[in-house]
Write a protein that holds these residues in place. Structure first.
Motif, mmCIF file in Angstrom:
data_model
loop_
_atom_site.group_PDB
_atom_site.id
_atom_site.type_symbol
_atom_site.label_atom_id
_atom_site.label_comp_id
_atom_site.label_asym_id
_atom_site.label_seq_id
_atom_site.Cartn_x
_atom_site.Cartn_y
_atom_site.Cartn_z
ATOM 1 N N THR A 1 13.288 36.655 35.651
ATOM 2 C CA THR A 1 12.979 35.324 35.117
ATOM 3 C C THR A 1 12.889 34.343 36.285
ATOM 4 O O THR A 1 13.508 34.560 37.328
ATOM 5 C CB THR A 1 14.046 34.825 34.130
ATOM 6 N N GLY A 2 12.105 33.298 36.107
ATOM 7 C CA GLY A 2 11.981 32.312 37.174
ATOM 8 C C GLY A 2 11.471 30.974 36.674
ATOM 9 O O GLY A 2 10.883 30.894 35.601
ATOM 10 N N THR A 3 11.717 29.955 37.477
ATOM 11 C CA THR A 3 11.255 28.595 37.195
ATOM 12 C C THR A 3 10.549 28.063 38.430
ATOM 13 O O THR A 3 11.106 28.132 39.540
ATOM 14 C CB THR A 3 12.442 27.686 36.843
ATOM 15 N N ARG A 4 9.332 27.533 38.227
ATOM 16 C CA ARG A 4 8.562 26.987 39.333
ATOM 17 C C ARG A 4 9.224 25.726 39.877
ATOM 18 O O ARG A 4 9.653 24.868 39.118
ATOM 19 C CB ARG A 4 7.144 26.657 38.867
ATOM 20 N N ARG A 5 9.283 25.639 41.196
ATOM 21 C CA ARG A 5 9.800 24.443 41.851
ATOM 22 C C ARG A 5 8.759 23.330 41.775
ATOM 23 O O ARG A 5 7.567 23.591 41.897
ATOM 24 C CB ARG A 5 10.114 24.713 43.322
ATOM 25 N N TYR B 1 8.812 29.940 43.016
ATOM 26 C CA TYR B 1 9.657 30.099 41.830
ATOM 27 C C TYR B 1 11.077 30.498 42.235
ATOM 28 O O TYR B 1 11.256 31.395 43.057
ATOM 29 C CB TYR B 1 9.094 31.194 40.919
ATOM 30 N N ASP B 2 12.064 29.843 41.647
ATOM 31 C CA ASP B 2 13.459 30.266 41.770
ATOM 32 C C ASP B 2 13.670 31.344 40.722
ATOM 33 O O ASP B 2 13.560 31.071 39.524
ATOM 34 C CB ASP B 2 14.404 29.090 41.541
ATOM 35 N N CYS B 3 13.963 32.569 41.176
ATOM 36 C CA CYS B 3 14.022 33.723 40.271
ATOM 37 C C CYS B 3 15.395 34.372 40.236
ATOM 38 O O CYS B 3 16.183 34.245 41.178
ATOM 39 C CB CYS B 3 13.013 34.774 40.728
ATOM 40 N N THR C 1 8.339 35.096 33.403
ATOM 41 C CA THR C 1 9.169 36.136 32.803
ATOM 42 C C THR C 1 8.486 37.481 33.009
ATOM 43 O O THR C 1 7.257 37.575 32.927
ATOM 44 C CB THR C 1 9.392 35.930 31.292
ATOM 45 N N ASP D 1 5.757 26.316 33.647
ATOM 46 C CA ASP D 1 6.517 26.486 34.881
ATOM 47 C C ASP D 1 7.538 27.611 34.783
ATOM 48 O O ASP D 1 8.451 27.707 35.605
ATOM 49 C CB ASP D 1 7.222 25.171 35.245
ATOM 50 N N THR D 2 7.389 28.484 33.780
ATOM 51 C CA THR D 2 8.331 29.580 33.558
ATOM 52 C C THR D 2 7.667 30.919 33.808
ATOM 53 O O THR D 2 6.536 31.150 33.384
ATOM 54 C CB THR D 2 8.863 29.535 32.110
#
Length: 101
Positions: free
Chosen positions: A95-99, A7-9, A81, A78-79
């Motif tokens: 917060t993050g989004t899965r690559r 995850y890009d956080c 929190t 893919d989120t």
């Protein structure tokens, strides 16, 4: 859907927005391991636990000062929190989004 992944956080800290890459690797039972790597270095996940889509874990920060961090987050799709509790600094938003991949 599994919570595993990279995850890009972003954590909103008193020092500003700190970016990092969080890796989650499920282990035996409800455990997980991983780490977060960012501008301030790398920290390993300790005591990682999974309950459904909710993660809880601890990390030991060394830079800019030594501090124990208590973290929790929920994965929806893919989120990611959650919050990072950092001693006297209180709770900070994570917060993050899965690559993809």
């Amino acid at each position: 859907m599994t919570v595993a992944g990279t995850y890009d956080c972003v954590t909103n800290t008193p020092l500003g927005r700190q970016k990092g890459v969080l890796t989650i690797e499920p282990g035996a039972g409800d455990s997980f391991s991983g780490n977060i790597t960012g501008d301030l270095g790398s920290m390993d996940v300790t005591d990682g636990r999974i309950a459904g889509q909710t993660l809880t874990w601890s990390m030991k920060m060394t830079v800019p000062m030594p501090m124990d961090l208590d973290c929790s987050a929920t994965v929806e799709g893919d989120t990611l929190t959650g919050t990072v509790k950092a001693g006297m600094f209180g709770a900070m938003e994570l917060t993050g989004t899965r690559r993809a991949g």
